[in-house]
Motif scaffolding. Structure first.
Motif, PDB file in Angstrom:
ATOM      1  N   MET A   1       0.849  -1.199   0.000  1.00  8.96           N
ATOM      2  CA  MET A   1       0.000   0.000   0.000  1.00  8.96           C
ATOM      3  C   MET A   1       0.882   1.246   0.000  1.00  8.96           C
ATOM      4  N   PRO A   2       0.638   2.200  -0.931  1.00  6.56           N
ATOM      5  CA  PRO A   2       1.422   3.441  -0.967  1.00  6.56           C
ATOM      6  C   PRO A   2       1.323   4.181   0.361  1.00  6.56           C
ATOM      7  N   PRO A   3       2.360   4.954   0.714  1.00  3.58           N
ATOM      8  CA  PRO A   3       2.366   5.657   2.008  1.00  3.58           C
ATOM      9  C   PRO A   3       1.142   6.553   2.211  1.00  3.58           C
ATOM     10  N   LYS A   4       0.736   7.298   1.169  1.00  5.71           N
ATOM     11  CA  LYS A   4      -0.405   8.199   1.318  1.00  5.71           C
ATOM     12  C   LYS A   4      -1.683   7.417   1.595  1.00  5.71           C
ATOM     13  N   ALA A   5      -1.880   6.330   0.866  1.00  7.06           N
ATOM     14  CA  ALA A   5      -3.078   5.508   1.068  1.00  7.06           C
ATOM     15  C   ALA A   5      -3.087   4.897   2.461  1.00  7.06           C
ATOM     16  N   GLU A   6      -1.895   4.517   2.932  1.00  3.70           N
ATOM     17  CA  GLU A   6      -1.801   3.948   4.276  1.00  3.70           C
ATOM     18  C   GLU A   6      -2.140   4.984   5.332  1.00  3.70           C
ATOM     19  N   GLN A   7      -1.686   6.233   5.119  1.00  2.00           N
ATOM     20  CA  GLN A   7      -2.011   7.313   6.048  1.00  2.00           C
ATOM     21  C   GLN A   7      -3.514   7.576   6.093  1.00  2.00           C
ATOM     22  N   GLU A   8      -4.151   7.578   4.912  1.00  2.00           N
ATOM     23  CA  GLU A   8      -5.597   7.807   4.847  1.00  2.00           C
ATOM     24  C   GLU A   8      -6.362   6.678   5.550  1.00  2.00           C
ATOM     25  N   SER A   9      -5.860   5.452   5.367  1.00  2.00           N
ATOM     26  CA  SER A   9      -6.509   4.314   6.012  1.00  2.00           C
ATOM     27  C   SER A   9      -6.408   4.415   7.536  1.00  2.00           C
ATOM     28  N   HIS A  10      -5.237   4.806   8.015  1.00  2.00           N
ATOM     29  CA  HIS A  10      -5.058   4.971   9.468  1.00  2.00           C
ATOM     30  C   HIS A  10      -5.945   6.100   9.999  1.00  2.00           C
ATOM     31  N   ALA A  11      -6.014   7.194   9.231  1.00  2.00           N
ATOM     32  CA  ALA A  11      -6.819   8.341   9.659  1.00  2.00           C
ATOM     33  C   ALA A  11      -8.295   7.955   9.756  1.00  2.00           C
ATOM     34  N   LEU A  12      -8.776   7.179   8.771  1.00  2.00           N
ATOM     35  CA  LEU A  12     -10.174   6.729   8.817  1.00  2.00           C
ATOM     36  C   LEU A  12     -10.394   5.805   9.998  1.00  2.00           C
ATOM     37  N   ASN A  13      -9.468   4.903  10.211  1.00  2.00           N
ATOM     38  CA  ASN A  13      -9.588   3.970  11.335  1.00  2.00           C
ATOM     39  C   ASN A  13      -9.672   4.722  12.664  1.00  2.00           C
ATOM     40  N   ASP A  14      -8.829   5.728  12.834  1.00  2.00           N
ATOM     41  CA  ASP A  14      -8.839   6.524  14.068  1.00  2.00           C
ATOM     42  C   ASP A  14     -10.169   7.267  14.237  1.00  2.00           C
ATOM     43  N   MET A 132     -23.690   0.161  15.118  1.00  2.87           N
ATOM     44  CA  MET A 132     -23.632  -1.104  14.380  1.00  2.87           C
ATOM     45  C   MET A 132     -23.121  -0.892  12.968  1.00  2.87           C
ATOM     46  N   LEU A 133     -23.616   0.159  12.316  1.00  3.63           N
ATOM     47  CA  LEU A 133     -23.178   0.442  10.945  1.00  3.63           C
ATOM     48  C   LEU A 133     -21.687   0.750  10.899  1.00  3.63           C
ATOM     49  N   LEU A 134     -21.228   1.612  11.802  1.00  6.63           N
ATOM     50  CA  LEU A 134     -19.817   2.001  11.781  1.00  6.63           C
ATOM     51  C   LEU A 134     -18.900   0.836  12.158  1.00  6.63           C
ATOM     52  N   GLN A 135     -19.405  -0.087  12.961  1.00  5.63           N
ATOM     53  CA  GLN A 135     -18.635  -1.302  13.233  1.00  5.63           C
ATOM     54  C   GLN A 135     -18.437  -2.104  11.954  1.00  5.63           C
ATOM     55  N   GLU A 136     -19.476  -2.148  11.127  1.00  6.80           N
ATOM     56  CA  GLU A 136     -19.364  -2.848   9.847  1.00  6.80           C
ATOM     57  C   GLU A 136     -18.370  -2.139   8.922  1.00  6.80           C
ATOM     58  N   VAL A 137     -18.431  -0.809   8.906  1.00  5.20           N
ATOM     59  CA  VAL A 137     -17.496  -0.047   8.076  1.00  5.20           C
ATOM     60  C   VAL A 137     -16.066  -0.258   8.558  1.00  5.20           C
ATOM     61  N   LEU A 138     -15.902  -0.295   9.885  1.00  6.03           N
ATOM     62  CA  LEU A 138     -14.578  -0.546  10.452  1.00  6.03           C
ATOM     63  C   LEU A 138     -14.059  -1.913  10.027  1.00  6.03           C
ATOM     64  N   SER A 139     -14.970  -2.889   9.985  1.00  5.69           N
ATOM     65  CA  SER A 139     -14.590  -4.229   9.550  1.00  5.69           C
ATOM     66  C   SER A 139     -14.169  -4.233   8.086  1.00  5.69           C
ATOM     67  N   ILE A 140     -14.916  -3.502   7.252  1.00 11.78           N
ATOM     68  CA  ILE A 140     -14.570  -3.420   5.828  1.00 11.78           C
ATOM     69  C   ILE A 140     -13.242  -2.690   5.649  1.00 11.78           C
ATOM     70  N   ALA A 142     -10.819  -2.598   7.657  1.00 14.34           N
ATOM     71  CA  ALA A 142      -9.719  -3.438   8.114  1.00 14.34           C
ATOM     72  C   ALA A 142      -9.268  -4.396   7.028  1.00 14.34           C
ATOM     73  N   GLY A 143     -10.091  -4.582   5.979  1.00 15.87           N
ATOM     74  CA  GLY A 143      -9.713  -5.424   4.857  1.00 15.87           C
ATOM     75  C   GLY A 143     -10.088  -6.865   5.072  1.00 15.87           C
ATOM     76  N   GLY A 144      -9.474  -7.728   4.319  1.00 11.83           N
ATOM     77  CA  GLY A 144      -9.787  -9.155   4.351  1.00 11.83           C
ATOM     78  C   GLY A 144      -9.625  -9.697   2.956  1.00 11.83           C
TER      79      GLY A 144
END
Length: 368
Positions: A1-14, A132-140, A142-144
């Protein structure tokens, strides 16, 4: 994963984790047994909280739909989801909490306990479904790598979005109902519960035909050791769903209770038509001042809400064949209904007598 995409993913997770924590805190505040923390300063010139909830609920529906679609469609874009989620947490959630606080602040003058309690319950449901919805989004987020897991998360996300929509529609409904409409809705539910109990008691009193239903499948008269026990076996099979045949005094009490409870149903009908439907809330400029009207309404609704629970207890007393306790519970039901009639006796506008006043006095005489 490119650094910028990884930063965005972490920011969303937080952001998702922070938002989930905020929603959990709000749902705790809004629990029926919790005390809502007061605002740092009273809300001056507050708007109509039902209008605030209506507008906020519509925005929640729009934002959660965007979040869900962004989460399940490729390519997955954390930055886009984060933008919508930021808007949601910065506008809708605080607005809903403010509306709850306005209802609490103006509880004794305008909105009363009935509407205030319903607002808290319905806002809490919105927050829980959003969790409940945001838990599902968090799961998505997180990948898989497994296609099946991703597909399942997408289905869950769409399902959770639909439930959020339902909870938001319940909030929007409050603005359409107003205090009077909500009171009518609740009173009709209480009344229907009593009607169901009356019907169940009637069926229990009349019993079921067990001569051919279930009895023959278990034992036949020609079977060994059955002769002479037929009557006792029938009593055993009947005990769970019908009144014993040797309790005529209990049957008379059930019939008396049924007649009185039907009169209680008539009281509900009259109160709904003559008092609840004619209630004017102060928010529309037509209601009573100093909170007198909403206080009376709360008192009456408290009694109307208690009666169905008391009727359930009354029915349990009959099923337990406890006629002494049944008499006590019947008296309790009637006294509670008399309390509601007394509180609703005079009309809203000026406390003067009217047709319902005369009717309620005759009704009290009829129930003894």
């Amino acid at each position: 994963m490119p650094p910028k995409a990884e930063q965005e993913s972490h920011a969303l997770n937080d952001l998702l984790i922070t938002t989930l924590a905020l929603l959990a805190q709000f749902t705790t505040y809004l629990a029926p047994t919790s005390t809502l923390p007061p605002p740092t300063t009273p809300i001056s010139n507050p708007p109509n909280p039902l209008h605030v909830l209506r507008d906020a609920a519509r925005l929640v529906k729009a934002h959660t739909t965007k979040i869900s679609l962004l989460a399940i469609n490729k390519p997955f874009t954390p930055s886009a989801i984060r933008k919508v989620l930021n808007e949601l947490t910065a506008t809708c959630l605080p607005a809903m909490m403010s509306a709850v606080q306005i209802c609490e602040q103006e509880r004794t003058t305008t909105w009363g306990g009935l509407m205030g309690g319903e607002v808290r319950a319905r806002v809490r449901r919105v927050f829980r479904e959003m969790e409940m919805l945001l838990q599902e989004v968090l799961s998505i987020a997180a990948g898989g790598n497994e296609a099946g897991a991703i597909s399942s998360s997408r289905r869950d996300s769409l399902s959770s979005t639909g439930v959020v929509w339902e909870s938001c529609d319940a909030l929007i409904e409050l603005e359409k109902l107003g205090i009077a409409g909500l009171a009518v809705q609740k009173a009709e539910q209480y009344r229907d519960t009593i009607k169901d109990a009356i019907e169940e008691l009637r069926e229990w009193t009349e019993g079921e035909d067990t001569d051919t239903e279930g009895h023959d499948a278990l034992l036949d008269e020609n079977d060994e050791a059955v002769e002479g026990d037929t009557e006792s076996l029938e009593d055993l099979f009947n005990a769970a769903n019908s009144m014993p045949r040797d309790r005529p005094e209990l049957k008379q009490l059930v019939e008396e209770a049924g007649g009185l409870l039907k009169k209680v149903v008539l009281l509900y009908n009259a109160v709904i038509k003559r008092r609840l439907r004619t209630f004017k809330e102060r928010g529309n400029g037509e209601g009573e001042g100093e909170g007198e009207g909403v206080e009376r309404l709360d008192q009456a609704m408290l009694s109307l809400r208690r009666i169905p629970h008391q009727v359930d207890e009354l029915a349990s007393c009959f099923y337990d064949l406890d006629d002494a306790r049944a008499k006590e519970m019947l008296a309790k039901c009637i006294n509670e209904a008399k309390t509601a009639a007394r509180v609703m006796e005079k009309r809203w506008e000026d406390g003067a007598a009217d047709e319902f006043t005369a009717w309620s006095r005759k009704w009290k005489e009829a129930v003894g």
